[in-house]
Design a protein around this motif. Structure first.
Motif, PDB file in Angstrom:
ATOM      1  N   LEU A  96       1.296  20.004  17.388  1.00  0.00           N
ATOM      2  CA  LEU A  96       2.598  20.442  17.872  1.00  0.00           C
ATOM      3  C   LEU A  96       2.835  21.869  17.389  1.00  0.00           C
ATOM      4  O   LEU A  96       2.549  22.192  16.237  1.00  0.00           O
ATOM      5  CB  LEU A  96       3.692  19.512  17.346  1.00  0.00           C
ATOM      6  CG  LEU A  96       3.584  18.063  17.825  1.00  0.00           C
ATOM      7  CD1 LEU A  96       4.628  17.193  17.144  1.00  0.00           C
ATOM      8  CD2 LEU A  96       3.730  17.974  19.336  1.00  0.00           C
ATOM      9  N   ALA A  97       3.350  22.671  18.280  1.00  0.00           N
ATOM     10  CA  ALA A  97       3.588  24.069  17.926  1.00  0.00           C
ATOM     11  C   ALA A  97       4.503  24.136  16.697  1.00  0.00           C
ATOM     12  O   ALA A  97       5.519  23.438  16.636  1.00  0.00           O
ATOM     13  CB  ALA A  97       4.231  24.794  19.089  1.00  0.00           C
ATOM     14  N   PRO A  98       4.156  24.939  15.711  1.00  0.00           N
ATOM     15  CA  PRO A  98       5.005  25.044  14.516  1.00  0.00           C
ATOM     16  C   PRO A  98       6.442  25.412  14.827  1.00  0.00           C
ATOM     17  O   PRO A  98       7.359  25.015  14.105  1.00  0.00           O
ATOM     18  CB  PRO A  98       4.323  26.147  13.708  1.00  0.00           C
ATOM     19  CG  PRO A  98       2.915  26.156  14.172  1.00  0.00           C
ATOM     20  CD  PRO A  98       2.952  25.768  15.608  1.00  0.00           C
ATOM     21  N   SER A  99       6.651  26.162  15.920  1.00  0.00           N
ATOM     22  CA  SER A  99       8.000  26.624  16.233  1.00  0.00           C
ATOM     23  C   SER A  99       8.948  25.475  16.575  1.00  0.00           C
ATOM     24  O   SER A  99      10.155  25.680  16.650  1.00  0.00           O
ATOM     25  CB  SER A  99       7.968  27.624  17.389  1.00  0.00           C
ATOM     26  OG  SER A  99       7.435  27.006  18.555  1.00  0.00           O
ATOM     27  N   LEU A 100       8.414  24.289  16.776  1.00  0.00           N
ATOM     28  CA  LEU A 100       9.274  23.130  17.041  1.00  0.00           C
ATOM     29  C   LEU A 100       9.973  22.661  15.781  1.00  0.00           C
ATOM     30  O   LEU A 100      10.994  21.983  15.848  1.00  0.00           O
ATOM     31  CB  LEU A 100       8.438  21.986  17.632  1.00  0.00           C
ATOM     32  CG  LEU A 100       7.892  22.218  19.041  1.00  0.00           C
ATOM     33  CD1 LEU A 100       6.784  21.218  19.334  1.00  0.00           C
ATOM     34  CD2 LEU A 100       8.999  22.093  20.077  1.00  0.00           C
ATOM     35  N   GLY A 101       9.384  22.974  14.646  1.00  0.00           N
ATOM     36  CA  GLY A 101      10.017  22.594  13.395  1.00  0.00           C
ATOM     37  C   GLY A 101       9.928  21.112  13.079  1.00  0.00           C
ATOM     38  O   GLY A 101      10.724  20.586  12.288  1.00  0.00           O
ATOM     39  N   VAL A 102       8.996  20.419  13.688  1.00  0.00           N
ATOM     40  CA  VAL A 102       8.841  18.984  13.417  1.00  0.00           C
ATOM     41  C   VAL A 102       7.477  18.768  12.757  1.00  0.00           C
ATOM     42  O   VAL A 102       6.927  19.683  12.152  1.00  0.00           O
ATOM     43  CB  VAL A 102       8.983  18.153  14.705  1.00  0.00           C
ATOM     44  CG1 VAL A 102      10.416  18.229  15.213  1.00  0.00           C
ATOM     45  CG2 VAL A 102       8.031  18.628  15.799  1.00  0.00           C
TER      46      VAL A 102
ATOM     47  N   SER B 190       3.448  18.265  12.199  1.00  0.00           N
ATOM     48  CA  SER B 190       2.411  19.167  12.674  1.00  0.00           C
ATOM     49  C   SER B 190       1.630  18.583  13.846  1.00  0.00           C
ATOM     50  O   SER B 190       1.038  19.314  14.626  1.00  0.00           O
ATOM     51  CB  SER B 190       1.462  19.527  11.535  1.00  0.00           C
ATOM     52  OG  SER B 190       0.950  18.361  10.939  1.00  0.00           O
TER      53      SER B 190
ATOM     54  N   ARG C 164       4.815  26.729   9.295  1.00  0.00           N
ATOM     55  CA  ARG C 164       5.395  25.442   9.702  1.00  0.00           C
ATOM     56  C   ARG C 164       6.629  25.137   8.863  1.00  0.00           C
ATOM     57  O   ARG C 164       7.642  24.673   9.374  1.00  0.00           O
ATOM     58  CB  ARG C 164       4.377  24.314   9.532  1.00  0.00           C
ATOM     59  CG  ARG C 164       3.339  24.246  10.629  1.00  0.00           C
ATOM     60  CD  ARG C 164       2.649  22.894  10.659  1.00  0.00           C
ATOM     61  NE  ARG C 164       1.701  22.841  11.774  1.00  0.00           N
ATOM     62  CZ  ARG C 164       2.043  22.517  13.015  1.00  0.00           C
ATOM     63  NH1 ARG C 164       3.296  22.219  13.310  1.00  0.00           N
ATOM     64  NH2 ARG C 164       1.132  22.504  13.971  1.00  0.00           N
TER      65      ARG C 164
ATOM     66  N   HIS D 176       9.741  27.016  10.026  1.00  0.00           N
ATOM     67  CA  HIS D 176      10.431  26.461  11.194  1.00  0.00           C
ATOM     68  C   HIS D 176      11.049  25.108  10.886  1.00  0.00           C
ATOM     69  O   HIS D 176      12.064  24.729  11.484  1.00  0.00           O
ATOM     70  CB  HIS D 176       9.474  26.377  12.384  1.00  0.00           C
ATOM     71  CG  HIS D 176       9.385  27.674  13.142  1.00  0.00           C
ATOM     72  ND1 HIS D 176      10.350  28.058  14.035  1.00  0.00           N
ATOM     73  CD2 HIS D 176       8.457  28.659  13.114  1.00  0.00           C
ATOM     74  CE1 HIS D 176      10.018  29.247  14.548  1.00  0.00           C
ATOM     75  NE2 HIS D 176       8.876  29.631  14.012  1.00  0.00           N
ATOM     76  N   ARG D 177      10.450  24.360  10.011  1.00  0.00           N
ATOM     77  CA  ARG D 177      11.071  23.111   9.598  1.00  0.00           C
ATOM     78  C   ARG D 177      12.417  23.391   8.956  1.00  0.00           C
ATOM     79  O   ARG D 177      13.402  22.692   9.191  1.00  0.00           O
ATOM     80  CB  ARG D 177      10.181  22.370   8.609  1.00  0.00           C
ATOM     81  CG  ARG D 177       9.024  21.628   9.231  1.00  0.00           C
ATOM     82  CD  ARG D 177       8.227  20.901   8.179  1.00  0.00           C
ATOM     83  NE  ARG D 177       8.942  19.748   7.652  1.00  0.00           N
ATOM     84  CZ  ARG D 177       8.607  18.494   7.855  1.00  0.00           C
ATOM     85  NH1 ARG D 177       7.554  18.199   8.584  1.00  0.00           N
ATOM     86  NH2 ARG D 177       9.281  17.511   7.314  1.00  0.00           N
TER      87      ARG D 177
ATOM     88  N   SER E 163      11.290  27.064  19.236  1.00  0.00           N
ATOM     89  CA  SER E 163      11.279  25.949  20.193  1.00  0.00           C
ATOM     90  C   SER E 163      12.103  24.801  19.642  1.00  0.00           C
ATOM     91  O   SER E 163      12.499  24.813  18.471  1.00  0.00           O
ATOM     92  CB  SER E 163       9.842  25.489  20.434  1.00  0.00           C
ATOM     93  OG  SER E 163       8.989  26.595  20.674  1.00  0.00           O
TER      94      SER E 163
ATOM     95  N   GLU F  71       0.251  27.860  17.135  1.00  0.00           N
ATOM     96  CA  GLU F  71       1.373  28.123  18.024  1.00  0.00           C
ATOM     97  C   GLU F  71       0.916  28.265  19.462  1.00  0.00           C
ATOM     98  O   GLU F  71       1.729  28.177  20.384  1.00  0.00           O
ATOM     99  CB  GLU F  71       2.134  29.367  17.559  1.00  0.00           C
ATOM    100  CG  GLU F  71       3.459  29.592  18.277  1.00  0.00           C
ATOM    101  CD  GLU F  71       4.452  28.468  18.059  1.00  0.00           C
ATOM    102  OE1 GLU F  71       4.467  27.900  16.947  1.00  0.00           O
ATOM    103  OE2 GLU F  71       5.209  28.128  19.016  1.00  0.00           O
TER     104      GLU F  71
END
Lengths: 1023, 480
Positions: free
Chosen positions: A747-753, A755, B111, B114-115, B165, B466
């Motif tokens: 999962l793209a890191p920019s999602l913030g969830v 990995s 990561r 963004h978390r 995102s 990414e």
């Protein structure tokens, strides 16, 4: 009604029927007789007889006699089954309340397909099964070969079964791969059943921080308790094991009682372990800085590239080898001791097998004398703890009690109880600044040539206690019921529990001064590993016509796995304290993982004239780890076995005495991990204004429709015997494809969830050939020569990763479509050339490719074993030698790579002007080229090993009687005696990452203790 | 088939059927997880807020020795610290590239960033949903500001083209076009503006103001930045706090540098970095204890920082000192040299701002002698206050002095990389002159050759993972 109450009701019903079944017993008859060798007239102990119509099997007693009670009146075909003997078949008529006698005299043959194989639906003959099933007779091997654990029992004994040890550390585990790896994201280890019960066999079962090595729960099993091991190699055979068996199934049958007087067997074993490996020398070139064209100033290190650049001179090349120097080396001689005994016997109604064993293995690591003196002085003590003197050892006690009871004429109950208790000490090594080998590999040589430890000295390193205690109990009850001549059933309940207690203790002011280690800490981890198994089944046979027999089987099963762990830790201990209570900082954690699997199956087998067998089966499974939107999975199976040589169309001649063709297709699966389908948050803690506060953070993003992986396998093969069975061949081709492979989609890191998220996207294929040839080349009274050769190939390929999914990259390994899973990749060194002729490869003299290329497979793709057994002096002396070849793979020599980079700076390639140019080139490419490519350190790792050599002498009976024994033998054996390889590292059979890194794909040789050489002397006595 | 047997088999089937209720049989409990479904309540929201605070600390600073945060990465990337360990992934960014897009350490750092962003924004939404009196709940403003600070770190430390995102709990993933650096700072400002709309107390308001001013400075709006911080007390501090008693919540700078010796306090890093050690400035205390101390790699001389004395030491993320520095820079921009100098000297005269508690293993202040090299702390005996500065005479030198003062006041607080980039972007300095090792100097840390030469990176790249974002392929550019 709770689940357990319902299950108890079901099982209770079975027992009720057992009682209700008794009215049928009043009109039963009995068959009795004796099985002997037709030549010697001796009883064939270990043979069995089978009523063909019902499938019921009865073992022969120690005097060769057998008795089958509770047989309904009628005509029956009785068949004998004895390993090494041709089967016989006779017809008998049974009358009510009468006993009929039926004797057999069997002729010896080297090979037969009449051998019994245990399947999910019961015991069947090998010739009825359309798959290749390997059987390893453990009993004879453990008495003569240098076998310390189950993986050594399996190693190099079955084509297509690859045992991949991680290190030479006592107690460390191995990976097991059967016909390649199927899954990118789940375990690739086979499931293991002991006496029909699923058991925990975690390949990497430890929470101790050691740098890499971890024990496998397979190590808990005592090989001397094992009668046989059957290996079901792929989905085509493992269908009825359901959603856990795509990687194959290993079925272990422990020893059971035989009717007759008590027979005692005792054994004692002693051995040594040595480390014959050559550890690399550390180099340091020293010289002066060149300023204004003139060398001067203090002595300094001058690397080859600096020498070439004119930055410095080299005056002296210093070298040392702290690991090989007798005064400093922590590598000594290990020892092992083994004591055991067992007794077997019984009456017609009760047979028993009871055994006990004590084993103690001490590894090769030992505190050098100079370090011992230093510590005794520094600590002002007279003695040092045992773990400081010997940081690697494994003690184990194993006991077993197997009981078979004939409850009544229709019902037998078998209870098997095994208990083992172990204490394992693991050393620090591998990717670990606190490791002793890392400290040695990176040792530093001063200007006088005196080496110093690279990180810490052995005294402090060995003071770190890493201990795992395991208490393991495995029990099962197996009820067999035969209410009718054509109907049999079984109920099995089993329980496997392991209590794992792990202690990590770093004593205050006596540990390496790294971080907070020397401030003292203790971690106490208690883990429960539980597996419950319940299974029920019914099998019915009938005769459709004179030539056709039908066998129908139904079954259902339930398995629950529970992992429960509590950990308490304390750091900043008072000096001398070994208790968490007194720690300044305390913490605790807990982990609970539960998985449940249920399934049901049905199987039909049609047999034509006992030479053509067609089988079809279906299994339906559901598990607690499937996504909420996914309900159940169905696995089909079909197979054919045709004993062509029994068919009238087959020409009779002496060249081919047996030919059987077989084909099978089947599917099995692998369930997702317990939490893979779930979206959840995780409990945590945060500091709010310096105060620890409960918190919740994002845990994982799941997928409600998550499915299991599905592996479908087609298998074609033949079994043939030549020259009256003197030589026999087993050949199999398999093609296995896994679909819905679970891919941890990044999962793209920019999602913030999280990995990754597991999705069913990928597919993997494994295909290859397996060949086993057994031949008795010479067969005379005084000399016999048997040769067994196996060969196998495995072509593993990732077929798909899912649309838009890039290659999965972990270090220098990748999962890339079109290539083997976990293959090595990096930018290639295209060429190197000492263009200026100065004997030093410089950066400008290397050409590196622009993009990463495939270097090679990380797993062996071909294996050959060659086992020779010589039997002399009328069988009194037996000499065996096993050579094991594995090829077609690469190993990442990360040890040398680190020694040649700024971490070690002590390898020959960057210090010595006479170092081979290819080694210089790879070092320069790694150190200085912008790609920092490891290409040169990913080396071909093909090897052949003289894996086992043994000589066993059976003492004359008169000598045995001196020990009050009936029989006695002495065996001398050795393991890992020699390695032939071009790999430049210490040993190609290493894995710093242990068994579980990157789902078992992660491989590298990095500061890992290599395999050791073992010699064992064992004496066996039978009373 | 006999009647008895028929009855038996029928009963078997019945009881077996009763025993088999698959859904019941497959039910398991997972106590390690929390079900995110269901309505929000104040009890559920409180730990979400705490999680946001914790995630922020992890992202901004790091954990207790496993994964570093933005502060430690940027400190190593710039001239505040040098790498003294073995991990190739950490040496790559200390060396300023070339950085492998698959660099696992930087991936973990990114990561976590963004978390933390998602965590703060989720906390804000949750708090606003359940709060009956949101204007009085300081957690809303604080969570907004935490999100804003994350955006600032993104803009200051990373390349142009930052992906942002969203993912919902039902698994819906939404990707948008990457944000330019300007967009990122504007988004930060919008978060601070939202925070200011919930002025629950002076702490959260001041926090938002100073942080907004920082973003305005990044957007080259020094006057607006100075106006934002006017009147804010110099002694204001918003800390990331830590707790020795709980593993994972120890001061990461202390853990990584003093305990695990992964990074060393630098001096003239790359040959053109600031003389952080040699200046013997009390704002940058350091020591080499013992005198031959070496880093994790057993080769690089190890110099421990003394600004954070132990595992529980707080790290100031937003301070009143920064407010004064912003005001000084704004004054310098408009040519008001006296105000500029006076602001800086007022700060220097305030001894309450100088660290006075040092790690336990640091040598005591030597009251009898001024000589303490090589193991010194910056606080020399007889120290009363930092000597006042004098005008260096030309604008370029004033700018040098301005940024030097920022470097020493804000040492190891995660500001340095943004400042170096502003020097290039806003003050037309060359990257080679500003960034350590510029121009291809040998990659040597305090005499230990680490291999190769310094690279040319002036910011961190976006990790390869990414590219699983369909809207992202690479940075728009790697300009300062």
């Amino acid at each position: 009604m709770t689940i357990l109450v319902r299950l108890r009701s079901a099982l209770g019903a079975v027992f009720v029927f057992a009682a209700l079944g008794s009215p049928l017993a009043a009109q039963q008859g009995t068959i009795t007789g004796r099985i002997t060798d037709s030549a010697s007239k001796q009883p064939l102990v270990g043979s069995s007889v089978q009523i063909i119509q019902t499938g019921r099997v009865t073992l022969v007693r120690g005097d060769g006699r057998y008795t089958i009670t509770g047989v309904s009146p009628g005509a029956y075909d009785i068949r004998t089954l004895a390993i090494g003997y041709a089967a016989q078949r006779k017809t008998v008529v049974v009358k009510a309340d009468e006993t009929v006698a039926l004797d057999f005299a069997l002729a010896a043959v080297p090979f037969t397909l009449e051998e019994l194989v245990t399947t999910v639906t019961g015991v069947q003959r090998r010739l009825e099964i359309g798959n290749s099933v390997s059987t390893i007779r453990a009993d004879s091997l453990t008495q003569t070969q240098p076998i310390a654990d189950l993986t050594q029992l399996l190693q190099a004994r079955s084509a297509g079964v690859d045992i991949l040890p991680s290190s030479g550390t006592v107690g460390s585990g191995s990976r097991i791969r059967i016909r390649g790896a199927n899954s990118l994201s789940l375990s690739n280890e086979p499931v293991v059943y002991i006496d029909g019960v699923a058991v925990n066999t975690s390949a990497s079962s430890s929470s101790l921080g050691t740098g890499g090595q971890a024990p496998s729960r397979l190590n808990d099993l005592d090989p001397d308790q094992i009668e046989s091991v059957e290996i079901v190699k792929g989905p085509s055979a493992a269908v009825l094991y359901g959603t856990a068996a795509a990687n194959g199934v290993i079925r272990i049958t422990t020893k059971h009682g035989v009717v007759g007087p008590p027979r005692w067997h005792a054994y004692v074993e002693g051995g040594t372990q040595t480390d014959p490996n050559q550890y690399p020398t550390n180099y340091r070139a020293v010289g002066r800085t060149i300023t204004g064209g003139t060398p001067g100033g203090a002595l300094r290190t001058c690397l080859l590239t600096q020498l070439a650049a004119g930055v410095c001179t080299q005056e002296t090349l210093l070298s040392s080898n702290i690991l090989m120097n007798k005064a400093t080396t922590p590598i000594g001689t290990g020892h092992s001791a083994l004591y055991g005994a067992d007794v077997t016997g019984g009456s017609e109604n009760i047979q028993y097998f009871v055994s006990g064993q004590y084993q103690n293995q001490i590894g090769t690591l030992a505190l050098p004398d100079t370090e011992r003196t230093r510590l005794l002085t520094a600590r002002s003590v007279n003695t040092l703890p045992a773990n400081v003197l010997r940081p690697n050892s494994d003690k184990q006690i194993s006991v077993r009690s197997n009981l078979t009871v004939q409850l009544n004429k229709l019902m037998d109950l078998q209870t098997n109880i095994g208990y083992s208790s172990g204490k394992l000490l693991l050393p620090q090594n591998d990717n670990n600044v606190l490791g002793i080998l890392p400290s040695g590999y990176f040792s530093f040589t001063d200007t006088l040539g005196t080496p110093s430890w690279g990180f810490f000295a052995p005294g402090e390193i060995f003071s770190l206690l890493r201990q795992q205690d395991i208490e393991r109990f495995t029990g099962s009850s197996h009820l067999q019921w035969r209410p009718l001549s054509w109907l049999s059933g079984y109920a099995l309940a089993g329980y496997d529990i392991g209590q794992r207690l792990e202690t990590s203790f770093s004593p205050t002011a006596q540990s390496p001064d790294f971080g907070t280690t020397n401030l003292g800490s203790k971690i106490d981890t208690r883990t429960e590993l539980k597996t419950y198994t319940v299974s029920l089944g019914l099998t019915g046979t009938s005769r459709l016509a004179k030539s056709f027999a039908l066998r129908t089987a139904l079954g259902a099963g339930y398995t629950q796995d529970l992992f429960y762990q509590n950990q308490a830790s304390g750091s900043r201990l008072a000096f001398g304290s070994n208790d968490i209570d007194g720690a300044a900082i305390l913490s605790a954690s807990q982990t609970t993982v539960t998985t449940i699997r249920i399934g049901a199956f049905t199987e039909e087998q049609l047999a034509y004239k006992d030479r053509l067998f067609v089988t079809g089966a279906v299994r339906v499974d559901n598990t607690s780890s499937f996504g909420a939107d996914y309900k159940a999975i169905v696995f089909p199976k079909a197979s054919v076995s045709w004993v062509l040589s029994d068919d009238p169309i087959f020409p009779k001649h002496t060249f081919v005495s047996l030919l059987r063709l077989r084909a099978a297709y089947g599917q099995s699966g692998l369930q997702p991990g317990a939490l893979d389908a779930l979206t959840y948050l995780s409990p945590s803690t945060s500091a709010i204004s310096g105060t620890s506060t409960n918190a919740v953070v994002f845990g994982s993003l799941g997928l409600p429709g998550l499915k299991p992986e599905r592996s479908g396998e087609a298998e074609l093969g033949l079994d043939a015997a030549f020259f009256h069975g003197q030589t026999n061949v087993d050949f199999t081709y398999y093609n296995k494809k896994t679909t819905d492979a679970l891919i941890a989609r990044v999962l793209a890191p920019s999602l913030g969830v999280s990995s990754t998220r597991f999705e069913n996207l990928g597919s993997v294929r494994n295909r290859g050939f397996e060949l086993t040839i057994n031949s008795r080349i010479v067969n005379s009274r005084n000399f016999a020569w048997d040769v067994t050769a196996t060969g196998s190939t495995t072509k593993n390929e990732l077929l798909a990763l899912g649309a838009g999914i890039p290659p999965v990259i972990f270090g220098v390994q990748r999962h890339t479509v079109g290539y083997p899973l976990g293959g090595f990749w990096d930018r290639p060194i295209k060429s190197w050339n000492d263009a200026n002729g100065n004997g030093i490869i410089e950066l400008s003299e290397i050409v590196v490719g622009d993009t990463a290329e495939f270097r090679g497979s990380a797993q062996p793709t071909r294996q050959v074993t060659f086992n020779q057994v010589f039997t002399l002096f009328r069988g009194r002396l037996r000499v065996a030698a096993l050579v094991d070849y594995q090829g077609g793979f690469y190993q990442y020599n990360s040890t040398e790579e680190f020694r040649c980079t700024a971490t070690g700076n002590n390898c020959r390639a960057i210090q010595d002007p006479t170092a081979p140019l290819d080694q210089q080139a790879r070092a320069v490419a790694r150190r200085l080229h912008g790609s920092t490519t490891d290409w040169g350190y990913i080396e071909k790792a093909d090897f052949a090993k003289l894996r086992e050599v043994s000589a066993t002498y059976t003492l004359p009976d008169a000598w045995a009687r001196a020990f009050r024994a009936q029989h006695a033998s002495v065996s001398v054996s050795g393991r890992n005696l020699h390695t032939w390889t071009n790999y430049t590292g210490v040993d190609p059979e290493l894995n710093q990452l242990g068994q579980a890194s990157s789902n078992g794909f992660g491989v590298r040789d990095f500061l890992t203790q290599p395999p050791v050489r073992t010699f064992i002397v064992r004496a066996n006595f039978t009373f | 088939m006999t009647r008895t047997l028929r009855i038996q088999l029928a009963l078997v089937g019945t009881i077996a059927a009763a025993a088999c209720s698959p859904s019941d049989l497959l039910k398991v409990t997972n106590p390690d997880t929390i079900d995110p479904s269901g309505a929000l309540t104040p009890a559920k929201v409180a730990p979400l807020y705490a999680g946001a605070v914790g995630d922020f600390a992890l992202a901004a600073v790091g954990d207790n020795g496993g994964t570093e945060g933005q502060l430690l990465v940027s400190a190593s990337f710039t001239d505040e610290t040098g790498n003294s360990e073995t991990f190739p992934t950490r040496k790559e960014y200390d060396q300023r590239g070339p950085t492998d897009p698959k660099n696992g350490t930087l991936l973990a750092v990114f990561r976590q960033l963004h978390r933390a962003r998602r965590s703060a924004e989720t906390a804000v939404d949750a708090l606003k949903t359940v709060d009956t009196a949101p204007l009085t709940d300081p957690r809303i403003a604080e969570s907004y500001s935490l999100a804003g600070l994350i955006y600032i770190l993104m803009g200051e430390n990373y390349c142009n083209g930052m992906p942002v995102s969203t993912a919902t709990l039902d698994g819906t993933l939404t990707f948008t076009d990457p944000l330019t650096t300007t967009d990122v700072f504007n988004r930060a400002i919008s978060r601070f503006d939202s925070a200011l709309a919930y002025p629950a107390n002076s702490t959260v308001t001041t926090l938002a103001k100073i942080a907004k001013a920082r973003a305005l400075l990044d957007l080259n709006q020094p006057a607006a930045a100075a106006a934002m911080v006017a009147g804010i007390p110099t002694t204001f501090v918003y800390n990331a706090t830590f707790n020795l008693g709980v593993p994972g919540q120890n001061n990461p700078v202390f853990a990584f540098m003093n305990q695990n010796k992964r990074f060393s306090a630098a001096n003239l890093d790359g040959g053109n970095g600031l003389n952080f050690r040699a200046a013997l400035d009390p704002r940058v205390p350091w020591a080499r204890v013992p005198a031959n101390n070496r880093g994790f790699d057993r080769a690089t001389p190890q110099y421990d920082q003394g600004k954070y004395a132990n595992e529980s030491a707080s790290i100031p993320m937003v301070t009143g000192v920064e407010a004064r520095l912003i005001e000084a820079e704004a004054a310098l921009r408009v040519g008001d040299v006296p105000t500029w100098l006076n602001t800086l000297n007022t700060l220097r005269a305030n001894t309450s701002l100088i660290p006075k508690v040092f790690p336990a293993n640091f040598p005591a202040v030597n009251t009898s002698s001024a000589a303490c090299a090589p193991s010194c702390i910056g606080l020399l005996p007889g120290f009363t206050a930092l000597a006042p500065l004098t005008d260096p005479g030309d604008q370029a030198s004033r700018v040098d002095l301005m940024f030097r003062e920022r470097a020493f006041w804000l040492y190891l607080t995660g500001h340095r990389l943004g400042d170096l980039r502003r020097l290039v972007r806003q003050y037309s300095r060359s990257a080679d002159a500003v960034f350590p090792g510029g121009g291809g100097a040998q990659y040597v840390i305090d005499g230990n050759p680490k291999g190769g030469i310094f690279g040319n990176d002036v910011n961190l790249s976006i990790p390869l993972d990414e590219t699983n974002n369909p809207k992202f392929s690479a940075c728009i550019d790697r300009n300062p």
